[in-house]
Design a protein around this motif. Structure first.
Motif, PDB file in Angstrom:
ATOM      1  N   TYR A  61      46.743  43.667  37.293  1.00  0.00           N
ATOM      2  CA  TYR A  61      46.519  42.392  37.936  1.00  0.00           C
ATOM      3  C   TYR A  61      47.672  41.657  38.381  1.00  0.00           C
ATOM      4  O   TYR A  61      47.776  41.053  39.335  1.00  0.00           O
ATOM      5  CB  TYR A  61      45.591  41.662  36.670  1.00  0.00           C
ATOM      6  CG  TYR A  61      44.454  41.992  36.525  1.00  0.00           C
ATOM      7  CD1 TYR A  61      43.270  41.963  37.602  1.00  0.00           C
ATOM      8  CD2 TYR A  61      43.884  42.401  35.356  1.00  0.00           C
ATOM      9  CE1 TYR A  61      42.282  42.376  37.372  1.00  0.00           C
ATOM     10  CE2 TYR A  61      42.608  42.942  34.923  1.00  0.00           C
ATOM     11  CZ  TYR A  61      41.822  42.827  36.126  1.00  0.00           C
ATOM     12  OH  TYR A  61      40.524  43.385  35.851  1.00  0.00           O
ATOM     13  N   GLU A  62      48.750  41.943  37.605  1.00  0.00           N
ATOM     14  CA  GLU A  62      50.266  41.395  38.004  1.00  0.00           C
ATOM     15  C   GLU A  62      50.697  41.931  39.238  1.00  0.00           C
ATOM     16  O   GLU A  62      51.144  41.349  40.019  1.00  0.00           O
ATOM     17  CB  GLU A  62      51.152  41.618  36.823  1.00  0.00           C
ATOM     18  CG  GLU A  62      50.953  40.918  35.462  1.00  0.00           C
ATOM     19  CD  GLU A  62      51.918  41.122  34.506  1.00  0.00           C
ATOM     20  OE1 GLU A  62      52.617  42.248  34.524  1.00  0.00           O
ATOM     21  OE2 GLU A  62      52.409  40.169  33.643  1.00  0.00           O
ATOM     22  N   GLU A  63      50.392  43.422  39.327  1.00  0.00           N
ATOM     23  CA  GLU A  63      50.869  43.895  40.659  1.00  0.00           C
ATOM     24  C   GLU A  63      50.138  43.506  41.514  1.00  0.00           C
ATOM     25  O   GLU A  63      50.574  43.431  42.965  1.00  0.00           O
ATOM     26  CB  GLU A  63      50.799  45.248  40.373  1.00  0.00           C
ATOM     27  CG  GLU A  63      51.455  46.363  41.439  1.00  0.00           C
ATOM     28  CD  GLU A  63      51.430  47.866  41.164  1.00  0.00           C
ATOM     29  OE1 GLU A  63      51.942  48.545  42.124  1.00  0.00           O
ATOM     30  OE2 GLU A  63      51.010  48.218  40.083  1.00  0.00           O
ATOM     31  N   ALA A  64      48.814  43.378  41.591  1.00  0.00           N
ATOM     32  CA  ALA A  64      48.149  43.033  42.687  1.00  0.00           C
ATOM     33  C   ALA A  64      48.270  41.427  43.062  1.00  0.00           C
ATOM     34  O   ALA A  64      48.489  41.223  44.194  1.00  0.00           O
ATOM     35  CB  ALA A  64      46.606  42.881  42.256  1.00  0.00           C
ATOM     36  N   ALA A  69      50.951  37.418  46.866  1.00  0.00           N
ATOM     37  CA  ALA A  69      52.182  36.642  47.004  1.00  0.00           C
ATOM     38  C   ALA A  69      53.153  36.908  48.034  1.00  0.00           C
ATOM     39  O   ALA A  69      53.507  36.166  48.834  1.00  0.00           O
ATOM     40  CB  ALA A  69      52.736  36.356  45.821  1.00  0.00           C
ATOM     41  N   GLY A  70      53.438  38.343  48.060  1.00  0.00           N
ATOM     42  CA  GLY A  70      54.379  38.553  49.097  1.00  0.00           C
ATOM     43  C   GLY A  70      53.988  39.202  50.470  1.00  0.00           C
ATOM     44  O   GLY A  70      54.772  39.579  51.093  1.00  0.00           O
ATOM     45  N   LEU A  71      52.701  39.010  50.811  1.00  0.00           N
ATOM     46  CA  LEU A  71      52.306  39.223  52.356  1.00  0.00           C
ATOM     47  C   LEU A  71      52.788  38.246  53.104  1.00  0.00           C
ATOM     48  O   LEU A  71      52.882  37.044  52.962  1.00  0.00           O
ATOM     49  CB  LEU A  71      50.934  39.146  52.259  1.00  0.00           C
ATOM     50  CG  LEU A  71      49.861  40.013  51.497  1.00  0.00           C
ATOM     51  CD1 LEU A  71      48.479  39.754  51.757  1.00  0.00           C
ATOM     52  CD2 LEU A  71      50.059  41.562  52.260  1.00  0.00           C
ATOM     53  N   PRO A  72      53.444  38.755  54.297  1.00  0.00           N
ATOM     54  CA  PRO A  72      53.994  38.114  55.350  1.00  0.00           C
ATOM     55  C   PRO A  72      53.011  36.967  55.906  1.00  0.00           C
ATOM     56  O   PRO A  72      53.482  35.726  56.184  1.00  0.00           O
ATOM     57  CB  PRO A  72      54.288  39.014  56.717  1.00  0.00           C
ATOM     58  CG  PRO A  72      54.507  40.324  55.813  1.00  0.00           C
ATOM     59  CD  PRO A  72      53.287  40.348  54.672  1.00  0.00           C
ATOM     60  N   ARG A  78      48.466  26.691  46.986  1.00  0.00           N
ATOM     61  CA  ARG A  78      48.172  25.166  46.031  1.00  0.00           C
ATOM     62  C   ARG A  78      47.078  25.082  45.163  1.00  0.00           C
ATOM     63  O   ARG A  78      46.991  24.483  44.272  1.00  0.00           O
ATOM     64  CB  ARG A  78      48.224  24.023  47.286  1.00  0.00           C
ATOM     65  CG  ARG A  78      49.612  24.043  47.906  1.00  0.00           C
ATOM     66  CD  ARG A  78      49.205  23.302  49.368  1.00  0.00           C
ATOM     67  NE  ARG A  78      48.339  24.071  50.078  1.00  0.00           N
ATOM     68  CZ  ARG A  78      47.681  23.465  51.020  1.00  0.00           C
ATOM     69  NH1 ARG A  78      47.906  22.267  51.321  1.00  0.00           N
ATOM     70  NH2 ARG A  78      46.839  24.117  51.984  1.00  0.00           N
ATOM     71  N   ARG A  79      46.033  25.968  45.562  1.00  0.00           N
ATOM     72  CA  ARG A  79      44.802  25.777  44.886  1.00  0.00           C
ATOM     73  C   ARG A  79      44.176  27.496  44.713  1.00  0.00           C
ATOM     74  O   ARG A  79      43.858  27.918  45.620  1.00  0.00           O
ATOM     75  CB  ARG A  79      43.818  24.741  45.404  1.00  0.00           C
ATOM     76  CG  ARG A  79      42.714  24.504  44.337  1.00  0.00           C
ATOM     77  CD  ARG A  79      42.078  23.105  44.777  1.00  0.00           C
ATOM     78  NE  ARG A  79      41.154  22.724  43.636  1.00  0.00           N
ATOM     79  CZ  ARG A  79      39.947  23.172  43.896  1.00  0.00           C
ATOM     80  NH1 ARG A  79      39.186  23.683  44.748  1.00  0.00           N
ATOM     81  NH2 ARG A  79      38.839  22.743  42.741  1.00  0.00           N
ATOM     82  N   VAL A  80      43.853  27.713  43.709  1.00  0.00           N
ATOM     83  CA  VAL A  80      43.179  28.823  43.323  1.00  0.00           C
ATOM     84  C   VAL A  80      41.781  28.792  42.685  1.00  0.00           C
ATOM     85  O   VAL A  80      41.681  27.977  41.727  1.00  0.00           O
ATOM     86  CB  VAL A  80      44.157  29.993  42.594  1.00  0.00           C
ATOM     87  CG1 VAL A  80      43.290  31.305  42.229  1.00  0.00           C
ATOM     88  CG2 VAL A  80      45.324  30.266  43.110  1.00  0.00           C
ATOM     89  N   ALA A  95      47.861  31.482  37.346  1.00  0.00           N
ATOM     90  CA  ALA A  95      48.716  30.439  37.324  1.00  0.00           C
ATOM     91  C   ALA A  95      50.128  30.813  37.026  1.00  0.00           C
ATOM     92  O   ALA A  95      51.094  29.994  37.578  1.00  0.00           O
ATOM     93  CB  ALA A  95      48.130  29.538  36.091  1.00  0.00           C
ATOM     94  N   GLU A  96      50.371  31.739  36.255  1.00  0.00           N
ATOM     95  CA  GLU A  96      52.017  32.008  36.143  1.00  0.00           C
ATOM     96  C   GLU A  96      52.270  32.722  37.463  1.00  0.00           C
ATOM     97  O   GLU A  96      53.469  32.755  37.833  1.00  0.00           O
ATOM     98  CB  GLU A  96      51.893  33.221  35.036  1.00  0.00           C
ATOM     99  CG  GLU A  96      51.735  32.666  33.655  1.00  0.00           C
ATOM    100  CD  GLU A  96      51.283  33.886  32.679  1.00  0.00           C
ATOM    101  OE1 GLU A  96      51.327  33.432  31.384  1.00  0.00           O
ATOM    102  OE2 GLU A  96      51.330  35.063  32.965  1.00  0.00           O
ATOM    103  N   MET A  97      51.624  33.620  38.135  1.00  0.00           N
ATOM    104  CA  MET A  97      52.212  34.368  39.464  1.00  0.00           C
ATOM    105  C   MET A  97      52.116  33.300  40.621  1.00  0.00           C
ATOM    106  O   MET A  97      52.961  33.605  41.366  1.00  0.00           O
ATOM    107  CB  MET A  97      51.239  35.381  39.732  1.00  0.00           C
ATOM    108  CG  MET A  97      51.150  36.362  38.749  1.00  0.00           C
ATOM    109  SD  MET A  97      52.561  37.252  38.356  1.00  0.00           S
ATOM    110  CE  MET A  97      52.912  38.142  39.858  1.00  0.00           C
ATOM    111  N   PHE A  98      51.544  32.083  40.388  1.00  0.00           N
ATOM    112  CA  PHE A  98      51.484  31.148  41.620  1.00  0.00           C
ATOM    113  C   PHE A  98      51.615  29.766  40.876  1.00  0.00           C
ATOM    114  O   PHE A  98      50.947  29.057  40.851  1.00  0.00           O
ATOM    115  CB  PHE A  98      50.071  30.998  42.179  1.00  0.00           C
ATOM    116  CG  PHE A  98      49.879  32.429  43.145  1.00  0.00           C
ATOM    117  CD1 PHE A  98      50.396  32.744  44.339  1.00  0.00           C
ATOM    118  CD2 PHE A  98      48.938  33.367  42.488  1.00  0.00           C
ATOM    119  CE1 PHE A  98      49.854  33.741  44.943  1.00  0.00           C
ATOM    120  CE2 PHE A  98      48.549  34.338  43.117  1.00  0.00           C
ATOM    121  CZ  PHE A  98      49.192  34.893  44.419  1.00  0.00           C
TER     122      PHE A  98
END
Length: 318
Positions: A61-64, A69-72, A78-80, A95-98
């Motif tokens: 899940y972290e890698e996903a 997050a890294g997509l151009p 702001r909201r998930v 929440a940690e990744m964003f």
């Protein structure tokens, strides 16, 4: 919800009882039993199982999340919305990744939402993690807008998957993304020949699970058959496909105690849930595998591993 163990398992729907589904999540990594009412489930037992599955699967899940997050084309998140959030392990990971986002755990089971709130507080995320009780699809309209909708092994618990996906698309802000965790590969935990019983035990368990999955789909209210071409479904509801990737969990033997605990839990569930479909020989083998004192059992075998793949499909609103 309750669908992927936790995200995990039987990893996760906001409508059906939450089980981490097998690469189902999955789920996310659990068996599909006959449909149960959430009131029939002991969440004091199931909750920790779902958390266990999600924690073991965390690297996937972290890698996903890093990929998203890294997509151009990725917007500022702001909201998930975490649809079918289960006990909230993946909600908190998101929440940690964003770190600039409010993350909303959406589930139909109050006991799991309580676990989510407790988990978020322990991690210091209580100010950004929210919970929202809702059954999907009935509760879609009350969820509000989002920049990212994470549906971890949840969509396949919906009878009309296309209609629910269209509902997700309508909630996205411009540039927003739907991330579907669907498909992947069933976990493997043992060699084909384990030295007892007929070789191929896990393949037989997987075949039973596949039949259970189809029974589950057939029994859903308003179920409609869809070709599981997720990119085509994105296009059909007005989303632009943004790619598909699979993320591997490769824990070789010898396993850590935590991962071994998870394997034992999963085999115990299969032994209980599949008893009617299993042969007498396979039941004997499973009982030996679950015996902590048996040298051939899962607790003492040196060859137990955990290998699985979860597949994530992305669609973006223009």
């Amino acid at each position: 919800m309750s669908t992927h163990t936790g995200h995990g398992h039987p990893q996760n729907t906001a409508h059906a009882p939450h089980h981490p589904d097998s690469a189902h999540g999955g789920h996310h990594d659990t068996t599909h039993g006959h449909h149960q009412d959430a009131g029939d489930i002991d969440w004091d037992v199931m909750g920790p199982m779902l958390e266990q599955e999600a924690e073991v699967s965390r690297p996937q899940y972290e890698e996903a999340a890093r990929w998203i997050a890294g997509l151009p084309t990725a917007p500022k998140v702001r909201r998930v919305l975490d649809i079918g959030s289960g006990p909230g392990v993946i909600t908190c990971l998101l929440a940690e990744m964003f770190p600039d986002a409010e993350v909303v755990a959406v589930d139909g089971t109050p006991a799991l939402l309580e676990r989510t709130r407790n988990h978020a507080e322990r991690l210091g995320l209580g100010d950004r993690v929210r919970t929202h009780r809702a059954d999907i699809p009935e509760g879609l309209d009350g969820l509000g807008e989002a920049d990212l909708i994470w549906a971890g092994n949840a969509l396949h618990h919906m009878g009309d998957q296309r209609a629910v996906l269209a509902g997700f698309a309508a909630l996205l802000r411009p540039g927003g993304t739907v991330a579907l965790v669907e498909g992947g590969l069933q976990p493997r935990r043992l060699p084909r020949d384990i030295g007892i019983g007929r070789p191929g035990l896990e393949a037989r368990l997987e075949a039973i699970n596949a039949d259970r999955f189809e029974d589950m789909r057939t029994a859903l209210p308003g179920t409609k058959r869809e070709t599981e071409d997720w990119s085509a479904l994105f296009t059909a509801v007005g989303l632009a496909p943004q790619g598909t990737r699979s993320f591997l969990l490769d824990l070789p033997a010898p396993l850590s105690d935590r991962a071994r605990d998870h394997v034992v839990t999963e085999f115990a569930r299969r032994r209980q849930m599949f008893e009617e479909e299993l042969t007498a020989e396979d039941i004997v083998v499973l009982d030996r595998l679950l015996d902590p004192d048996d040298p051939a059992g899962l607790r003492r075998r040196p060859d137990v591993f955990l290998l699985s793949a979860r597949t994530v499909h992305l669609g973006r609103r223009g």
